[in-house]
Design an enzyme around this catalytic site. Structure first.
Site, PDB file in Angstrom:
ATOM      1  N   GLN A 161     -68.092  23.154  27.485  1.00  0.00           N
ATOM      2  CA  GLN A 161     -67.657  22.714  26.029  1.00  0.00           C
ATOM      3  C   GLN A 161     -66.378  23.329  25.704  1.00  0.00           C
ATOM      4  OE1 GLN A 161     -71.481  25.170  24.867  1.00  0.00           O
ATOM      5  NE2 GLN A 161     -70.039  25.739  23.010  1.00  0.00           N
ATOM      6  N   LEU A 190     -72.623  38.796  20.692  1.00  0.00           N
ATOM      7  CA  LEU A 190     -73.452  38.810  19.474  1.00  0.00           C
ATOM      8  C   LEU A 190     -73.002  39.511  18.260  1.00  0.00           C
ATOM      9  CD1 LEU A 190     -76.906  39.105  21.236  1.00  0.00           C
ATOM     10  CD2 LEU A 190     -75.665  37.078  20.938  1.00  0.00           C
ATOM     11  N   HIS A 191     -73.268  38.945  17.074  1.00  0.00           N
ATOM     12  CA  HIS A 191     -72.749  39.657  15.936  1.00  0.00           C
ATOM     13  C   HIS A 191     -74.022  39.365  14.815  1.00  0.00           C
ATOM     14  CE1 HIS A 191     -72.596  35.237  14.602  1.00  0.00           C
ATOM     15  NE2 HIS A 191     -71.609  34.837  15.428  1.00  0.00           N
ATOM     16  N   LYS A 226     -72.957  27.727  10.582  1.00  0.00           N
ATOM     17  CA  LYS A 226     -71.299  27.836  10.525  1.00  0.00           C
ATOM     18  C   LYS A 226     -70.901  26.700  11.394  1.00  0.00           C
ATOM     19  CE  LYS A 226     -69.165  30.152  13.433  1.00  0.00           C
ATOM     20  NZ  LYS A 226     -68.381  29.401  14.213  1.00  0.00           N
ATOM     21  N   GLY A 228     -74.809  37.472  12.589  1.00  0.00           N
ATOM     22  CA  GLY A 228     -75.320  36.208  12.739  1.00  0.00           C
ATOM     23  C   GLY A 228     -76.513  35.687  13.640  1.00  0.00           C
ATOM     24  N   HIS A 229     -75.997  35.961  14.850  1.00  0.00           N
ATOM     25  CA  HIS A 229     -76.988  35.730  15.836  1.00  0.00           C
ATOM     26  C   HIS A 229     -78.178  36.638  15.616  1.00  0.00           C
ATOM     27  CE1 HIS A 229     -73.231  35.019  18.337  1.00  0.00           C
ATOM     28  NE2 HIS A 229     -73.797  33.792  18.583  1.00  0.00           N
TER      29      HIS A 229
END
Ligand code: PAF
Length: 278
Positions: A59, A31-32, A149, A34-35
């Site tokens: 994926q 996680l960054h 994004k 953004g998350h």
């Protein structure tokens, strides 16, 4: 914080009567900021927040990419706990999510997959929707939060949810950027320090070219010329598409909600970005 590893535990909890609105943030971990923004927003807009952490094998069209994908479960759990200790985290194993075969279902995306990531990564979006469908079925979110994004992913999820009458509101969330403009991504972890510092070049180039150019031809030429000066940044594509259809714009000045998308490979790491043009 409640941590669940099995679908049966989640099923039991979600099937017990509750008046709560549930916000889900599906992630692949590492996680960054953004998350964390998505998680905070889910917390602000719902009575219960769930975060899923699962590196979804179906994926990835390249085994190597899957193997290299960063994981940091302990760090992720501590970041989530700091935001709100009452958040529910679902971190299943591959066997739990794919008890039979590790394969994606096949979907029709009405052409939304015929550009950009869909062309470069065959089967990628089938894998994404397969896992999102499983997570939605299990957690039954009122709202689910996705970052812009991955704009093509977001449009494909919206299209699928509308066609299948999925009773979950898909909430798009703006891109969060590092100080140098690089769009935040778990993949940024895979870059050397130098490449990560220099990768602000992608957003800067997009922004400058959009500012300087009037036509699509000029815009593409501007981006190609900028990347030609940076041999360590391979330009995979630069394309202007209309936001809803993801069809390439014809005449920029006449386009409905045009957006510029760029994908680049640096040190073998795929980085994507996009900006709205109007
Ligand atoms: O955007 C991602 O991290 C993934 O594609 C998602 C939506 C969690 C599905 O695995």
């Amino acid at each position: 914080m409640a941590l669940f590893h099995t679908t049966s535990e989640v099923e039991k909890l979600r099937n017990s009567a509750s008046l709560a609105t549930v916000g889900l943030v599906p992630t692949m971990g590492a996680l960054h900021q953004g998350h964390l923004e998505l998680i905070r927003r889910a917390g602000a807009e719902n009575t219960e927040t769930w975060v899923s952490i699962f590196v979804n094998p179906t994926q990835f069209n390249k085994q190597d990419d899957l193997v290299k994908y960063p994981t940091a479960l302990e760090k992720d759990l501590s970041a989530i706990h700091t935001i709100d200790p009452s958040i529910h985290v679902f971190a299943p194993t591959v066997g739990e999510m794919y008890p039979e075969e590790i394969v994606a279902k096949l979907y029709a995306f009405d052409g939304l997959d015929r550009v950009m990531e869909g062309l470069d990564r065959p089967g990628h979006f089938d894998g994404v929707i397969t896992i999102v469908a499983k997570l939605f079925e299990l957690i039954k979110p009122t709202r689910a939060y996705f970052g812009e994004k991955d704009f093509q992913q977001l449009q494909i999820i919206k299209n699928w949810a509308a066609k299948e009458h999925i009773p979950t509101t898909i909430v798009p969330c703006p891109i969060v950027r590092e100080a140098n403009g690089l769009a935040m991504s778990s993949r940024n972890e895979q870059l050397s320090k130098q490449a990560r510092n220099e990768a602000g070049f992608i957003h800067k180039t997009m922004f400058q070219c959009v500012d300087q150019c009037q036509t699509k031809k000029e815009l593409y030429a501007c981006i190609h010329a900028a990347f030609a000066t940076k041999p360590t940044f391979e330009l995979l594509y630069a394309i202007c598409v209309e936001e809803d259809s993801l069809k390439e714009v014809d005449v920029l000045a006449l386009a409905k909600k045009p957006r510029l998308f760029v994908a680049s490979s640096i040190e073998g790491v795929r980085l994507i970005d996009n900006i709205a043009l109007k």
